[in-house]
Enzyme design. Structure first.
Site, short mmCIF file in Angstrom:
data_model
loop_
_atom_site.label_atom_id
_atom_site.label_comp_id
_atom_site.label_asym_id
_atom_site.label_seq_id
_atom_site.Cartn_x
_atom_site.Cartn_y
_atom_site.Cartn_z
N ALA A 205 1.92 0.04 9.01
CA ALA A 205 3.12 -0.69 9.45
C ALA A 205 3.19 -2.08 8.83
O ALA A 205 4.27 -2.52 8.40
CB ALA A 205 3.13 -0.79 10.98
N TYR B 44 -2.23 -0.87 9.94
CA TYR B 44 -2.32 -1.11 8.50
C TYR B 44 -1.05 -0.63 7.81
O TYR B 44 -0.41 -1.38 7.06
CB TYR B 44 -3.55 -0.41 7.93
CG TYR B 44 -3.68 -0.56 6.43
CD1 TYR B 44 -4.25 -1.70 5.89
CD2 TYR B 44 -3.22 0.43 5.57
CE1 TYR B 44 -4.35 -1.86 4.52
CE2 TYR B 44 -3.32 0.28 4.20
CZ TYR B 44 -3.88 -0.86 3.68
OH TYR B 44 -3.98 -1.01 2.32
N LYS C 210 1.78 -3.09 6.04
CA LYS C 210 2.01 -2.98 4.59
C LYS C 210 3.46 -2.62 4.30
O LYS C 210 4.04 -3.09 3.32
CB LYS C 210 1.05 -1.98 3.96
CG LYS C 210 -0.40 -2.47 3.92
CD LYS C 210 -0.55 -3.76 3.12
CE LYS C 210 -2.00 -4.13 2.90
NZ LYS C 210 -2.17 -5.25 1.98
N SER D 59 0.83 -1.20 0.00
CA SER D 59 0.00 0.00 0.00
C SER D 59 0.87 1.25 0.00
O SER D 59 1.98 1.23 0.54
CB SER D 59 -0.88 0.03 1.25
OG SER D 59 -1.55 1.26 1.38
#
Length: 149
Positions: free
Chosen positions: A57, A55, A59, A42
């Protein structure tokens, strides 16, 4: 609740990706066939996700995992790459793309829109192609210039 949310993100985003990557690599190595592994990270890994730090971290960890695997699996003819999509439209987020929030999200890109699943899929198809082997280790940003690094 906070720790449980982190554990869910770790389990799905990182451990799930690691397990699938391991299984795919093991299968290719055991058969002696080259191949590709493409992971989905991401842009949040690079721009930060203040409302969803777990999220962002996890990704970021997916991207680091892919680069580590790219180096270790290259001798087996396995190329590994990651894509880092920005916001793109799916059924799950469709409601967020209406009203002021939708305007704000679309304004993140100078194109004035969000990406499509087809655009992400097209990049994955290319990364899986024979001509993309030399891009092993790359993290392909797919965010319509909404975040540059």
């Amino acid at each position: 609740d906070w720790a449980a949310a982190w554990q869910r993100h770790l389990s799905v985003n990182l451990l799930g990706t690691a397990l699938l990557s391991h299984r795919a690599a093991r299968s290719m190595i055991d058969r002696g066939t080259p191949g590709r592994i493409i992971n989905i990270g991401s842009r949040g890994a690079f721009r930060g996700e203040p409302d969803h730090p777990a999220y962002g971290a996890t990704k970021a960890a997916v991207h680091a995992l892919g680069q580590s695997l790219a180096v270790s699996l290259a001798p087996h003819g396995i190329a590994v790459a990651s894509v880092a999509p920005g916001f793109f439209t799916t059924e799950r987020v469709a409601s967020r793309l209406t009203g002021e929030e939708g305007e704000s999200i679309r304004a993140q890109s100078p194109f004035g829109r969000v990406g499509t699943a087809e655009e992400i899929a097209g990049a994955v198809v290319w990364l899986a192609s024979p001509g993309a082997e030399w891009s092993s280790g790359t993290i392909l940003d797919l965010n319509g210039a909404s975040h540059l690094r």
